[in-house]
Design a protein around this motif. Sequence first.
Motif, PDB file in Angstrom:
ATOM      1  N   ALA A   9     -28.490 -32.942 -39.039  1.00 26.57           N
ATOM      2  CA  ALA A   9     -28.253 -31.976 -38.960  1.00 26.57           C
ATOM      3  C   ALA A   9     -27.672 -31.186 -39.438  1.00 26.57           C
ATOM      4  N   ILE A  10     -28.200 -30.180 -40.595  1.00 28.41           N
ATOM      5  CA  ILE A  10     -27.663 -29.630 -41.213  1.00 28.41           C
ATOM      6  C   ILE A  10     -27.453 -28.025 -40.214  1.00 28.41           C
ATOM      7  N   ALA A  11     -26.159 -27.912 -39.946  1.00 25.46           N
ATOM      8  CA  ALA A  11     -25.681 -26.440 -39.038  1.00 25.46           C
ATOM      9  C   ALA A  11     -25.054 -25.432 -40.342  1.00 25.46           C
ATOM     10  N   ARG A  12     -26.068 -24.439 -40.422  1.00 24.56           N
ATOM     11  CA  ARG A  12     -24.740 -23.028 -40.568  1.00 24.56           C
ATOM     12  C   ARG A  12     -24.499 -21.847 -39.724  1.00 24.56           C
ATOM     13  N   GLU A  13     -23.617 -21.960 -39.797  1.00 21.75           N
ATOM     14  CA  GLU A  13     -22.167 -21.009 -38.677  1.00 21.75           C
ATOM     15  C   GLU A  13     -21.555 -19.894 -39.371  1.00 21.75           C
ATOM     16  N   PRO A  14     -20.989 -18.628 -38.416  1.00 22.57           N
ATOM     17  CA  PRO A  14     -20.820 -18.059 -39.066  1.00 22.57           C
ATOM     18  C   PRO A  14     -19.725 -18.363 -39.255  1.00 22.57           C
ATOM     19  N   VAL A  15     -18.714 -17.145 -40.396  1.00 27.92           N
ATOM     20  CA  VAL A  15     -18.173 -17.621 -41.684  1.00 27.92           C
ATOM     21  C   VAL A  15     -16.612 -17.495 -40.147  1.00 27.92           C
ATOM     22  N   GLY A  16     -16.564 -16.249 -39.971  1.00 21.21           N
ATOM     23  CA  GLY A  16     -16.024 -15.769 -38.936  1.00 21.21           C
ATOM     24  C   GLY A  16     -15.924 -14.725 -38.513  1.00 21.21           C
ATOM     25  N   VAL A  17     -14.268 -14.435 -38.933  1.00 21.77           N
ATOM     26  CA  VAL A  17     -14.075 -12.560 -38.510  1.00 21.77           C
ATOM     27  C   VAL A  17     -14.461 -12.265 -40.456  1.00 21.77           C
ATOM     28  N   VAL A  18     -14.569 -10.709 -40.544  1.00 20.11           N
ATOM     29  CA  VAL A  18     -14.517 -10.472 -41.934  1.00 20.11           C
ATOM     30  C   VAL A  18     -14.181  -8.956 -42.050  1.00 20.11           C
ATOM     31  N   ALA A  19     -13.527  -8.645 -42.975  1.00 18.37           N
ATOM     32  CA  ALA A  19     -12.915  -7.473 -43.195  1.00 18.37           C
ATOM     33  C   ALA A  19     -13.902  -6.911 -44.251  1.00 18.37           C
ATOM     34  N   ALA A  20     -14.532  -5.586 -43.751  1.00 20.68           N
ATOM     35  CA  ALA A  20     -15.081  -5.514 -45.198  1.00 20.68           C
ATOM     36  C   ALA A  20     -14.897  -4.564 -45.400  1.00 20.68           C
ATOM     37  N   VAL A  21     -14.165  -4.093 -46.796  1.00 20.54           N
ATOM     38  CA  VAL A  21     -13.996  -3.183 -47.165  1.00 20.54           C
ATOM     39  C   VAL A  21     -14.516  -2.177 -48.163  1.00 20.54           C
ATOM     40  N   VAL A  22     -14.306  -1.295 -47.783  1.00 20.58           N
ATOM     41  CA  VAL A  22     -15.436  -0.605 -48.951  1.00 20.58           C
ATOM     42  C   VAL A  22     -15.184   0.868 -49.717  1.00 20.58           C
ATOM     43  N   PRO A  23     -16.013   0.991 -50.451  1.00 15.78           N
ATOM     44  CA  PRO A  23     -15.194   2.044 -51.344  1.00 15.78           C
ATOM     45  C   PRO A  23     -15.701   3.404 -50.952  1.00 15.78           C
ATOM     46  N   TRP A  24     -15.284   4.750 -51.511  1.00 11.36           N
ATOM     47  CA  TRP A  24     -15.683   5.943 -51.646  1.00 11.36           C
ATOM     48  C   TRP A  24     -16.742   6.726 -52.199  1.00 11.36           C
ATOM     49  N   ASN A  25     -17.567   5.864 -53.496  1.00 18.28           N
ATOM     50  CA  ASN A  25     -19.013   6.021 -54.038  1.00 18.28           C
ATOM     51  C   ASN A  25     -20.005   6.875 -53.158  1.00 18.28           C
ATOM     52  N   ALA A  26     -20.070   5.317 -52.476  1.00 18.25           N
ATOM     53  CA  ALA A  26     -21.127   5.644 -51.662  1.00 18.25           C
ATOM     54  C   ALA A  26     -20.867   4.616 -50.092  1.00 18.25           C
TER      55      ALA A  26
ATOM     56  N   PRO B 138      -3.939 -13.084 -41.309  1.00 16.59           N
ATOM     57  CA  PRO B 138      -4.213 -14.658 -41.453  1.00 16.59           C
ATOM     58  C   PRO B 138      -5.398 -14.745 -40.206  1.00 16.59           C
ATOM     59  N   GLY B 139      -5.692 -13.851 -39.411  1.00 16.08           N
ATOM     60  CA  GLY B 139      -6.724 -13.598 -38.473  1.00 16.08           C
ATOM     61  C   GLY B 139      -7.641 -12.973 -39.812  1.00 16.08           C
ATOM     62  N   ILE B 140      -8.288 -13.329 -40.373  1.00 17.22           N
ATOM     63  CA  ILE B 140      -9.378 -13.036 -41.155  1.00 17.22           C
ATOM     64  C   ILE B 140      -9.572 -13.502 -42.223  1.00 17.22           C
ATOM     65  N   ASP B 141     -11.261 -14.451 -41.738  1.00 17.90           N
ATOM     66  CA  ASP B 141     -11.675 -15.560 -42.915  1.00 17.90           C
ATOM     67  C   ASP B 141     -12.236 -15.227 -43.710  1.00 17.90           C
ATOM     68  N   LYS B 142     -12.645 -14.066 -44.167  1.00 18.01           N
ATOM     69  CA  LYS B 142     -13.149 -13.311 -45.583  1.00 18.01           C
ATOM     70  C   LYS B 142     -12.746 -11.889 -45.696  1.00 18.01           C
ATOM     71  N   VAL B 143     -13.072 -11.762 -46.513  1.00 12.54           N
ATOM     72  CA  VAL B 143     -13.127 -10.548 -47.217  1.00 12.54           C
ATOM     73  C   VAL B 143     -13.823 -10.299 -48.284  1.00 12.54           C
ATOM     74  N   ALA B 144     -14.508  -9.008 -48.275  1.00  8.85           N
ATOM     75  CA  ALA B 144     -15.858  -8.485 -48.254  1.00  8.85           C
ATOM     76  C   ALA B 144     -15.707  -7.510 -48.851  1.00  8.85           C
ATOM     77  N   PHE B 145     -15.783  -6.870 -50.413  1.00  7.73           N
ATOM     78  CA  PHE B 145     -15.255  -5.287 -50.728  1.00  7.73           C
ATOM     79  C   PHE B 145     -15.964  -5.670 -51.891  1.00  7.73           C
ATOM     80  N   THR B 146     -16.241  -3.792 -51.896  1.00 12.22           N
ATOM     81  CA  THR B 146     -16.840  -3.376 -53.390  1.00 12.22           C
ATOM     82  C   THR B 146     -15.883  -2.446 -53.616  1.00 12.22           C
ATOM     83  N   GLY B 147     -15.625  -2.085 -55.411  1.00 14.55           N
ATOM     84  CA  GLY B 147     -15.009  -1.857 -56.179  1.00 14.55           C
ATOM     85  C   GLY B 147     -14.550  -1.654 -57.331  1.00 14.55           C
ATOM     86  N   SER B 148     -13.475  -1.279 -57.873  1.00 17.62           N
ATOM     87  CA  SER B 148     -12.995  -2.214 -59.367  1.00 17.62           C
ATOM     88  C   SER B 148     -12.706  -3.344 -60.000  1.00 17.62           C
ATOM     89  N   SER B 149     -12.745  -3.379 -60.766  1.00 16.34           N
ATOM     90  CA  SER B 149     -12.381  -5.256 -60.966  1.00 16.34           C
ATOM     91  C   SER B 149     -11.046  -5.871 -60.504  1.00 16.34           C
TER      92      SER B 149
END
Length: 498
Positions: free
Chosen positions: A152-169, A234-245
């Motif tokens: 059984a191939i189960a796809r489960e949530p990665v956990g707690v996400v930090a969504a770091v959002v830019p200013w342009n949109a 340490p409580g953040i499992d994933k960071v999703a970021f849009t912004g500068s390189s």
Amino acid sequence: MIFQVPLLKDALHQPRCPDRLFIGGEWIAPATSARLDIISPVSELKIASVPEAAPADIDRAVAAARRAFDTGPWPRLSPNERAAKLRAFAAALSERAEAMSYLWTLEAGAPQFFASRVSMGVGMMAGYYADLAESHAFVELRERAFGGGYAAIAREPVGVVAAVVPWNAPIFLAMIKLAPALAMGCTVVVKPAPETPLDAYILGECAEAAGLPAGTVNIVAAGRESSDHLIRHPGIDKVAFTGSSATGTHIMKACADRLARVTLELGGKSAGIILDDIAVEDAVPGVLGQVIGNCGQACVTLSRILVPRRRQADYADAFSQAFGRVKIGDPFDTESQIGTLAMKRQFERVNDYVAIGKAEGARLVCGGGRPASIDRGYFFEPTLFAHATNDMRIAREEIFGPVITMIPYDSEDEAIAIANDSDYGLHGALFTHDVDKGYALARQIRTGNIGFSDNTLDLTMPFGGFKRSGLGREGGPEGLAAYTETKTIYLPSRPRAL
């Protein structure tokens, strides 16, 4: 001319709790009295302020998201139950689209014609991922090739996400992270940019109205210190970021210390290649679209336009005339095609690059500064450089403003080589009527997205970049997969549940 910018308009358009943070399903008082001032890019005056989250506030937000994920109901709901809540969230967002649009214009200067259209897409994005949650194969049963039995191939949530959002949109780029994360069963801490936090309050109010469980969505506006505290937490499992390189590189290094997952949608220096089969006038709308709307402040902007050398003068003349007809003005005026750059430092940055382009020997065809008729505000004319080469800084570095660098080429092979000679690889376009040739050339360009004759995007499709333009994909089923961990369960026989 000085435009008079309204303050927060009325109850429909302003945040209900502007002096609070949205943590654990409640609007709570911040840990300190520190504030983030919002400066109007039109008047250059302070128009509002909100609490600046301290590291202690970040700790509270992460703890709330952690509880919601580890012991709360959200990840344990069925996909259909999450989809129903997401549709309620989508409906609330759609009802507040006008408020989100208004606040985006107020704090960042995006013209209303553009901001209103994009803000309507925020609820649609939540609805799209609600549909995807219902149709996605969260568990797949496979027969084993070796040893017999099943897996059984189960796809489960990665956990707690930090969504770091830019200013342009801000609101839309928050939702392209938040919607798939929620659909997958993750909980989220949204960190809006300190310059544009107001519309994120509407996001929190909509989460509350939709009845999302406490801690599922948390919103904390913060400056540099607290933002760094969030990505290293340490409580953040994933960071999703849009912004500068540059910031993306910093985040990746910080996450590497604990092998936290990352999705990085970063900068671009995208090339639009105009082929010889297209008439000059047919190329003008697609190039004009790179500077109107959000004043060129988009990672997908086709900021390098490659033209056949023998037609360079024709294109320079046509683009200059089109740029000169653009209406620049009060972003609350629905007739305005360009509002302002979002902030003082961005205005200064674009001015600096105009000076760099001149010093490098490129020819400034039109634009190059604030319109003479406007006395104040971070307004900037659509600007065109011609006779540029790909080794110039204005051709290699992301300016993030309404500045187009036109580069001539002598053959299609040379055009592809110029397009690929970049540290970035986010977007691109081919201006041609020949779909077969365009497709063949698109396969040779090292970039994550290619449009035809403009920078068309459909974020029900995967979006992201090669090279220094990022890591991972947002949008489409791939966007859902970005918030997924895969678990393989070996079984001696087929279980009843599958």
